[in-house]
Design an enzyme around this catalytic site. Structure first.
Site, PDB file in Angstrom:
ATOM      1  N   ARG A 167      -7.842 -33.739  48.449  1.00  0.00           N
ATOM      2  CA  ARG A 167      -6.138 -33.851  48.725  1.00  0.00           C
ATOM      3  C   ARG A 167      -5.787 -35.859  48.773  1.00  0.00           C
ATOM      4  O   ARG A 167      -7.005 -36.439  47.421  1.00  0.00           O
ATOM      5  CB  ARG A 167      -6.106 -34.672  50.610  1.00  0.00           C
ATOM      6  CG  ARG A 167      -7.179 -35.796  50.840  1.00  0.00           C
ATOM      7  CD  ARG A 167      -6.721 -35.914  52.361  1.00  0.00           C
ATOM      8  NE  ARG A 167      -7.777 -36.752  53.013  1.00  0.00           N
ATOM      9  CZ  ARG A 167      -7.340 -38.005  53.049  1.00  0.00           C
ATOM     10  NH1 ARG A 167      -6.484 -38.785  52.055  1.00  0.00           N
ATOM     11  NH2 ARG A 167      -8.378 -39.057  53.437  1.00  0.00           N
ATOM     12  N   ASN A 198      -9.929 -46.241  46.150  1.00  0.00           N
ATOM     13  CA  ASN A 198      -8.857 -46.921  46.797  1.00  0.00           C
ATOM     14  C   ASN A 198      -9.001 -48.528  46.587  1.00  0.00           C
ATOM     15  O   ASN A 198      -9.105 -48.540  45.507  1.00  0.00           O
ATOM     16  CB  ASN A 198      -9.391 -48.043  48.733  1.00  0.00           C
ATOM     17  CG  ASN A 198      -9.105 -46.757  49.683  1.00  0.00           C
ATOM     18  OD1 ASN A 198      -7.544 -46.447  49.437  1.00  0.00           O
ATOM     19  ND2 ASN A 198     -10.061 -46.530  50.875  1.00  0.00           N
ATOM     20  N   ASP A 255     -10.484 -51.282  51.444  1.00  0.00           N
ATOM     21  CA  ASP A 255      -9.726 -49.975  51.554  1.00  0.00           C
ATOM     22  C   ASP A 255      -8.420 -50.445  50.584  1.00  0.00           C
ATOM     23  O   ASP A 255      -8.939 -51.070  49.811  1.00  0.00           O
ATOM     24  CB  ASP A 255      -9.217 -49.478  52.961  1.00  0.00           C
ATOM     25  CG  ASP A 255      -8.573 -48.683  53.569  1.00  0.00           C
ATOM     26  OD1 ASP A 255      -8.074 -47.874  52.770  1.00  0.00           O
ATOM     27  OD2 ASP A 255      -9.520 -47.613  53.840  1.00  0.00           O
TER      28      ASP A 255
END
Length: 294
Positions: A103, A150, A201
Site C-alpha cells: 500500500r 516516512n 514518522d
C-alpha cells in the site's frame, strides 16, 4: 536529551482513527484533510466552522494532494486516483507498482508539482516497499528495499529532500534538482535516531528550513535544523503521533494526526486520545502545500 515541552494545544477532532495519517491543508477552502488508512476513510474538517465530514473510500488511501479547486490526487494501495471534490467520483490515474500486498504510505508534493510517494507491505514486511517520484503520469523509482517510508518533505528552496525508513530510524537527506525534484546525488545521513525512543514518522519542513517530525511511539513532535541538530521536543496527547501539517490562514498552526493501531484494550484505556487529531498549540512559520501538476 532535549526537555519535552508540555502539550498546550487542543483536540481538533475526537474521532479516533486506527491509523490517522497523511494530513494536509487547503488554504483556499480553510479545510484540513487526513486519512484513517485502515478504516478506508478520508476525513474533511473545515477549520472556521468545525464542520466535519468522513468520506468512505474503496481503498487504503494515505496521501492527498490538491490539483486545482475541484480535483485532488489520492495515493492508495490500488495506485493513484483523481478525486472530484464536487461529486466525489474517483478516477484511476496511475499504477505505482505491481505488488498486491503493498500500500502507499507517506508522501508529499514538491514545489515543482512532482509527488514523492512511498509504498510498503501491509504488514510492514522487510524491504517490501520503495519511494517513487511522480511527475504528471511519469513514475520513477528512486529508492528500493524500504520497509516503512516516512518523513518525506522538502526544503523551502526545493534543493533538498528528506526521508526515512522508520524500520531503520535514520533521517536522511538528499540533494535534488529544484526544477524537477529528482535526486542529483546519493542520500546521506542527517540524524541517526536508531537508539532514541520511538520511530521517525511523518514530517514537514517550515519556512526556515526546520524539519518537524512526528515521533511514533514517543508521544512527541521533534524539530531539527537543516544540519540535523535537534532543537525542540513538543509533547503530544497521544503516544503514536503520525504526521504534522501546517494549517490556518497564515500556515502558523500545527495539526498532528495519531493512531491506535496495534493497541490492545489496556493500552487504549491508558492512551485515551490515541487516534485523535489535535493542534499542537504553538505558533510556527509554516508553508502551504503546493499543488500536484498534471
Amino acid at each position: 536529551m532535549i526537555d519535552l515541552i508540555p502539550f498546550s494545544g487542543q483536540i481538533l477532532c475526537d474521532f479516533t482513527s486506527e491509523l490517522g495519517e497523511g494530513p494536509t491543508y487547503d488554504q483556499r477552502t480553510d479545510t484540513a484533510w487526513w486519512f484513517n488508512i485502515k478504516g478506508q476513510e478520508l476525513h474533511e474538517l473545515h477549520l472556521a466552522s468545525g464542520h466535519k465530514t468522513i468520506h468512505p473510500l474503496p481503498f487504503l488511501g494515505s496521501v492527498l494532494a490538491t490539483i486545482d479547486p475541484t480535483r485532488q490526487l489520492i495515493a492508495s494501495d490500488q495506485g493513484l486516483f483523481i478525486r472530484d471534490t464536487v461529486n466525489y467520483q474517483l478516477s484511476p490515474f496511475a499504477t505505482l507498482e505491481d505488488k498486491p500486498g503493498n500500500r502507499s504510505n507517506d508522501g508529499r508534493v514538491h514545489a515543482c508539482g512532482a509527488l514523492w510517494i512511498g509504498t510498503m507491505g501491509q504488514r510492514a514486511e522487510k524491504h517490501a516497499g520503495a519511494i517513487y517520484h511522480v511527475a504528471g503520469n511519469r513514475i520513477t523509482k528512486l529508492f528500493s528495499n524500504v520497509t516503512i517510508p516516512n518523513a518525506i518533505c522538502f526544503s523551502p528552496d526545493g534543493a533538498t529532500a528528506y526521508f526515512t525508513d522508520t524500520d531503520v530510524n535514520h533521517l536522511m537527506r538528499v540533494d535534488i534538482d529544484p526544477a524537477t525534484a529528482l535526486p542529483t546525488g546519493d542520500p546521506v545521513l542527517l540524524s541517526d535516531e536508531s537508539t532514541a525512543p520511538g520511530g521517525v514518522d511523518g514530517a514537514i519542513c517550515d519556512a526556515d528550513g526546520q524539519i518537524w517530525n512526528a515521533r511514533w511511539g514517543a508521544g512527541a513532535v521533534e524539530v531539527y535544523k537543516p544540519d540535523g541538530q535537534k532543537v525542540a521536543r513538543y509533547a503530544a496527547p497521544a503516544t503514536q503521533p503520525s504526521c504534522p501539517a501546517f494549517i490556518g490562514a497564515n500556515a502558523d498552526r500545527l495539526l498532528v494526526t495519531s493512531a491506535w493501531q496495534d493497541m490492545d484494550d489496556a493500552a487504549r484505556a491508558a492512551d485515551p486520545d490515541a487516534g485523535k487529531t489535535f493542534e499542537l498549540g504553538i505558533a510556527v512559520r509554516g508553508r502551504f502545500e503546493p499543488d500536484f501538476l498534471l
